[in-house]
Design a protein around this motif. Structure first.
Motif, PDB file in Angstrom:
ATOM      1  N   THR A 424      -3.844  -2.400 -15.277  1.00 24.50           N
ATOM      2  CA  THR A 424      -2.747  -1.492 -14.908  1.00 24.50           C
ATOM      3  C   THR A 424      -2.652  -1.363 -13.393  1.00 24.50           C
ATOM      4  N   TRP A 425      -3.803  -1.265 -12.741  1.00 30.11           N
ATOM      5  CA  TRP A 425      -3.793  -1.239 -11.270  1.00 30.11           C
ATOM      6  C   TRP A 425      -3.162  -2.513 -10.713  1.00 30.11           C
ATOM      7  N   ARG A 426      -3.591  -3.649 -11.281  1.00 28.34           N
ATOM      8  CA  ARG A 426      -3.100  -4.932 -10.742  1.00 28.34           C
ATOM      9  C   ARG A 426      -1.591  -5.068 -10.917  1.00 28.34           C
ATOM     10  N   VAL A 427      -1.108  -4.715 -12.111  1.00 27.86           N
ATOM     11  CA  VAL A 427       0.333  -4.837 -12.382  1.00 27.86           C
ATOM     12  C   VAL A 427       1.104  -3.905 -11.446  1.00 27.86           C
ATOM     13  N   THR A 428       0.603  -2.687 -11.286  1.00 29.72           N
ATOM     14  CA  THR A 428       1.303  -1.720 -10.419  1.00 29.72           C
ATOM     15  C   THR A 428       1.354  -2.235  -8.983  1.00 29.72           C
ATOM     16  N   ILE A 429       0.200  -2.638  -8.457  1.00 29.07           N
ATOM     17  CA  ILE A 429       0.157  -3.040  -7.045  1.00 29.07           C
ATOM     18  C   ILE A 429       0.991  -4.301  -6.812  1.00 29.07           C
ATOM     19  N   LYS A 430       0.930  -5.248  -7.739  1.00 32.21           N
ATOM     20  CA  LYS A 430       1.732  -6.470  -7.568  1.00 32.21           C
ATOM     21  C   LYS A 430       3.221  -6.101  -7.542  1.00 32.21           C
ATOM     22  N   THR A 431       3.614  -5.205  -8.440  1.00 27.28           N
ATOM     23  CA  THR A 431       5.027  -4.815  -8.504  1.00 27.28           C
ATOM     24  C   THR A 431       5.432  -4.080  -7.229  1.00 27.28           C
ATOM     25  N   VAL A 432       4.530  -3.264  -6.711  1.00 27.27           N
ATOM     26  CA  VAL A 432       4.817  -2.540  -5.459  1.00 27.27           C
ATOM     27  C   VAL A 432       5.029  -3.550  -4.329  1.00 27.27           C
ATOM     28  N   LEU A 433       4.141  -4.523  -4.214  1.00 24.99           N
ATOM     29  CA  LEU A 433       4.273  -5.530  -3.143  1.00 24.99           C
ATOM     30  C   LEU A 433       5.569  -6.332  -3.332  1.00 24.99           C
ATOM     31  N   ASP A 434       5.849  -6.720  -4.577  1.00 26.30           N
ATOM     32  CA  ASP A 434       7.078  -7.487  -4.845  1.00 26.30           C
ATOM     33  C   ASP A 434       8.335  -6.677  -4.552  1.00 26.30           C
ATOM     34  N   SER A 435       8.211  -5.348  -4.615  1.00 24.02           N
ATOM     35  CA  SER A 435       9.391  -4.487  -4.396  1.00 24.02           C
ATOM     36  C   SER A 435       9.485  -3.997  -2.956  1.00 24.02           C
ATOM     37  N   GLY A 436       8.651  -4.536  -2.087  1.00 25.23           N
ATOM     38  CA  GLY A 436       8.756  -4.184  -0.666  1.00 25.23           C
ATOM     39  C   GLY A 436       7.999  -2.929  -0.271  1.00 25.23           C
ATOM     40  N   GLY A 437       7.058  -2.472  -1.116  1.00 22.39           N
ATOM     41  CA  GLY A 437       6.316  -1.244  -0.790  1.00 22.39           C
ATOM     42  C   GLY A 437       4.991  -1.525  -0.103  1.00 22.39           C
ATOM     43  N   HIS A 442      -1.711   7.634   0.703  1.00 27.46           N
ATOM     44  CA  HIS A 442      -2.673   8.598   1.263  1.00 27.46           C
ATOM     45  C   HIS A 442      -4.047   8.646   0.590  1.00 27.46           C
ATOM     46  N   HIS A 443      -4.278   7.892  -0.465  1.00 28.08           N
ATOM     47  CA  HIS A 443      -5.621   7.950  -1.072  1.00 28.08           C
ATOM     48  C   HIS A 443      -6.587   6.933  -0.484  1.00 28.08           C
ATOM     49  N   GLY A 444      -6.064   5.972   0.254  1.00 32.19           N
ATOM     50  CA  GLY A 444      -6.937   5.014   0.927  1.00 32.19           C
ATOM     51  C   GLY A 444      -7.253   3.782   0.085  1.00 32.19           C
ATOM     52  N   ILE A 445      -8.206   2.993   0.576  1.00 34.05           N
ATOM     53  CA  ILE A 445      -8.509   1.678   0.008  1.00 34.05           C
ATOM     54  C   ILE A 445      -9.760   1.733  -0.870  1.00 34.05           C
ATOM     55  N   GLY A 446     -10.885   2.157  -0.278  1.00 33.24           N
ATOM     56  CA  GLY A 446     -12.137   2.263  -1.036  1.00 33.24           C
ATOM     57  C   GLY A 446     -12.452   0.974  -1.766  1.00 33.24           C
ATOM     58  N   ILE A 447     -12.830   1.106  -3.049  1.00 34.03           N
ATOM     59  CA  ILE A 447     -13.101  -0.072  -3.873  1.00 34.03           C
ATOM     60  C   ILE A 447     -11.809  -0.536  -4.537  1.00 34.03           C
ATOM     61  N   ASN A 448     -11.013   0.448  -4.988  1.00 34.99           N
ATOM     62  CA  ASN A 448      -9.876   0.127  -5.854  1.00 34.99           C
ATOM     63  C   ASN A 448      -8.843  -0.809  -5.241  1.00 34.99           C
ATOM     64  N   ARG A 449      -8.623  -0.697  -3.907  1.00 35.23           N
ATOM     65  CA  ARG A 449      -7.495  -1.443  -3.358  1.00 35.23           C
ATOM     66  C   ARG A 449      -7.879  -2.616  -2.443  1.00 35.23           C
ATOM     67  N   SER A 450      -9.188  -2.814  -2.197  1.00 35.30           N
ATOM     68  CA  SER A 450      -9.560  -3.826  -1.187  1.00 35.30           C
ATOM     69  C   SER A 450      -9.086  -5.225  -1.581  1.00 35.30           C
ATOM     70  N   GLU A 451      -8.963  -5.474  -2.880  1.00 37.55           N
ATOM     71  CA  GLU A 451      -8.498  -6.769  -3.374  1.00 37.55           C
ATOM     72  C   GLU A 451      -7.143  -7.188  -2.768  1.00 37.55           C
ATOM     73  N   TRP A 452      -6.338  -6.207  -2.399  1.00 35.58           N
ATOM     74  CA  TRP A 452      -4.977  -6.532  -1.941  1.00 35.58           C
ATOM     75  C   TRP A 452      -4.790  -6.385  -0.433  1.00 35.58           C
ATOM     76  N   MET A 453      -5.887  -6.177   0.301  1.00 33.63           N
ATOM     77  CA  MET A 453      -5.736  -5.953   1.741  1.00 33.63           C
ATOM     78  C   MET A 453      -5.135  -7.160   2.455  1.00 33.63           C
ATOM     79  N   ASP A 454      -5.507  -8.377   2.028  1.00 38.00           N
ATOM     80  CA  ASP A 454      -4.954  -9.567   2.696  1.00 38.00           C
ATOM     81  C   ASP A 454      -3.461  -9.686   2.442  1.00 38.00           C
ATOM     82  N   GLU A 455      -3.050  -9.379   1.220  1.00 42.20           N
ATOM     83  CA  GLU A 455      -1.624  -9.454   0.909  1.00 42.20           C
ATOM     84  C   GLU A 455      -0.828  -8.384   1.652  1.00 42.20           C
ATOM     85  N   GLU A 456      -1.428  -7.214   1.757  1.00 41.99           N
ATOM     86  CA  GLU A 456      -0.746  -6.108   2.448  1.00 41.99           C
ATOM     87  C   GLU A 456      -0.598  -6.421   3.945  1.00 41.99           C
ATOM     88  N   TRP A 457      -1.690  -6.915   4.557  1.00 43.54           N
ATOM     89  CA  TRP A 457      -1.722  -7.047   6.014  1.00 43.54           C
ATOM     90  C   TRP A 457      -1.382  -8.442   6.527  1.00 43.54           C
TER      91      TRP A 457
END
Ligand SMILES: Cc1cc2nc3c(=O)[nH]c(=O)nc-3n(C[C@H](O)[C@H](O)[C@H](O)COP(=O)(O)OP(=O)(O)OC[C@H]3O[C@@H](n4cnc5c(N)ncnc54)[C@H](O)[C@@H]3O)c2cc1C
Length: 493
Positions: A424-437, A442-457
């Motif tokens: 669910t996290w993966r589907v949400t984040i991929k959709t957010v990136l695909d939609s220009g978000g 405000h919750h930060g990266i921690g463990i949950n989001r580090s997988e997508w840091m390269d795509e984000e930045w």
């Protein structure tokens, strides 16, 4: 409960500390006996934060990471000495605020020394002329706000977790409060900081309103998630306590109507302190008793400050809402919001077994908000096992918004790897990136989001990693987060 009863998810990644007794003695020398612990009960207490996956691990007899030492320093020099010791011995150090983070930021995935900031709990100075307060960063959020209120001020930073989070945790995760549309996120509020670097140097970013003195290094320590330095002191902006509050609520036929009304309000440079759009499902969940809001999209507003300005803000807010088919629902829904705004009973009243739930907040422009909202809802509700996906929009800027999704589901198979949760996290984040978000508001990266840091930045991530290496060559400060992804452990892709 003995520690040996728990499976440690990131056990193989732990840094081996061959001579723990010697390190313990060195820590005691720096801090005194009472401020160092290796008791099992303490190690267990600091093995998690408030992340949903962390809580579910606990229910299933697992823990993310186990620290080796817990420390409670009282002075900045003690923190500096701990870091010098840890850097020399290459032992991980994890700053710990109040453990309310929801992305695993404070979980000691490589073991090491926890620096609990609780004893950094003093207000150092209020400057009425400059409208600033200087505090130690272990200060509890509600204690700070109460202190300010009693003296006739507000900081304007009221996260839902204000009773259980610290100033340092806010800065580390670039937090946002419920009143952010008027007062800003924490990065708009902090104007000065004292930071201890991984090799023990103490640096100070003096409180300044604005400057033109080259690149703003201080910004790198906002949102550093305990990975570049430990923030020990901060100067924050404050405001005289508001003279008047106007409570306004409108129900809109559609999500888009509410979005348009608010976009136009901000275009007029009117900034209600609180604005919250609840999509139709969340409106049913939170405002069932408001007849006029049935099957609609509820929006609550709080305008506050100087009474004459509040009157004008209220007038413009109402004008725009009515232009976009908003139905006036009166003050009561806002009073209800005030009464319930710190309650988070939803996750504690659902049966934990096989149940997964979480929230994911992201940022997006006005241009893309509607597209992103519908795309995420559609993508997540198509995942097998998900029975709830809703959203509210709670942080507004002239150029876009922070939007907050909540999901819940039931693992279909008897697996303890949290596949559905991670999917669910993966589907949400991929959709957010695909939609220009952007993947986090405000919750930060921690463990949950580090997988997508390269795509984000993109390529900038290389610079970020290089900077981390310069500041922290031995990678001792909060390793395993932000710059590297360990998310797949404890449940393979
Ligand atoms: C019910 C609930 C509601 C929430 N509501 C909000 C909300 O409205 N807005 C919001 O922004 N967040 C919210 N959060 C998330 C959380 O409260 C914030 O991320 C908060 O800022 C974390 O503060 P903390 O002191 O608990 O930090 P911790 O969880 O202890 O630590 C978080 C991170 O900060 C680092 N850290 C802590 N102190 C320091 C320091 N002094 N120097 C350097 N690094 C440090 C840690 O190493 C870790 O990486 C909510 C959480 C919960 C459980």
């Amino acid at each position: 409960m003995k520690l040996t009863n728990f499976e440690i998810i990131y056990n193989e990644d732990r840094v081996n500390i061959p001579d723990k007794n010697r390190i313990r003695e060195s820590l005691v020398k720096i801090l005194g006996q009472a401020n160092v612990s290796t008791r099992e009960i303490d190690l267990l207490a600091y093995s998690k934060d408030a992340s949903l996956i962390g809580n579910n691990w606990t229910i299933k007899g697992k823990i993310g990471g186990l620290p080796d030492f817990i420390t409670w320093p009282e002075t900045v020099n003690q923190i500096s000495e701990i870091l010098k010791l840890a850097n020399g011995e290459k032992i991980p150090v994890i700053p710990y605020g109040e453990g309310s983070g929801v992305v695993g930021g404070a979980i000691p995935v490589r073991g090491g020394i926890i620096i609990d900031m609780k004893k950094f709990n003093k207000v150092l100075e209020i400057n009425d002329k400059d409208l600033t307060v200087t505090v130690e960063t272990g200060m509890n959020g509600m204690n700070l706000e109460r202190y300010l209120n009693a003296k006739g001020y507000t900081c304007g930073h009221i996260p839902q977790s204000i009773y259980t989070s610290s100033v340092g945790g806010w800065i580390a995760h670039r937090a946002a409060g419920q009143f952010s549309t008027k007062y800003g996120k924490i990065e708009d509020i902090v104007i000065g900081m004292e930071v201890v670097l991984p090799q023990g140097d103490i640096i100070e970013f003096k409180p300044i309103v604005r400057s033109a003195v080259g690149p703003q290094l201080n910004k790198l320590f906002l949102g550093n998630e305990g990975s570049l330095g430990i923030v020990t002191k901060a100067t924050l902006r404050i405001w005289p306590f508001p003279e008047k509050r106007a409570l306004i609520s409108y129900a809109f036929p559609t999500f888009e109507d509410s979005i348009e009304a608010i976009r136009e309000i901000l275009r007029e440079q009117v900034y209600p302190a609180v604005i919250r759009i609840y999509d139709a499902d969340e409106t049913t969940r939170h405002f069932e008793m408001v007849e006029k809001a049935k099957d609609k999209v509820m929006v609550v507003f709080v305008c506050e400050g100087n009474a004459r300005l509040v009157n004008l803000e209220e007038e413009i807010t109402r004008e725009k809402c009515e232009k976009h088919a908003g139905i006036d629902c009166g003050e009561h829904p806002v009073e209800h919001w005030f009464e319930t705004r710190f309650r988070v009973t939803e996750t504690s009243t659902v049966p934990p077994n096989k149940m997964i739930a979480d929230t994911i907040e992201v940022a997006v422009s006005w241009t893309n908000v509607s597209k992103l909202y519908h795309a995420v809802v559609e993508a997540v509700q198509n995942i097998d096992g998900i029975f709830l996906i809703t959203a509210h929009v709670s942080h507004f800027y002239p150029n876009g918004v922070g939007i907050y999704f909540s999901f819940a589901g039931v693992e279909m198979q008897d697996n303890t790897d949290f596949d559905l949760y991670k999917e669910t996290w993966r589907v949400t984040i991929k959709t957010v990136l695909d939609s220009g978000g952007s993947i986090a508001h405000h919750h930060g990266i921690g463990i949950n989001r580090s997988e997508w840091m390269d795509e984000e930045w993109g390529k900038s991530m290389n610079i970020m990693r290089a900077f981390k290496k310069i500041v922290d060559p031995n990678n001792i400060l909060n390793p395993g987060k932000v710059y590297e992804s360990i998310w797949t452990k404890g449940g393979e892709k």
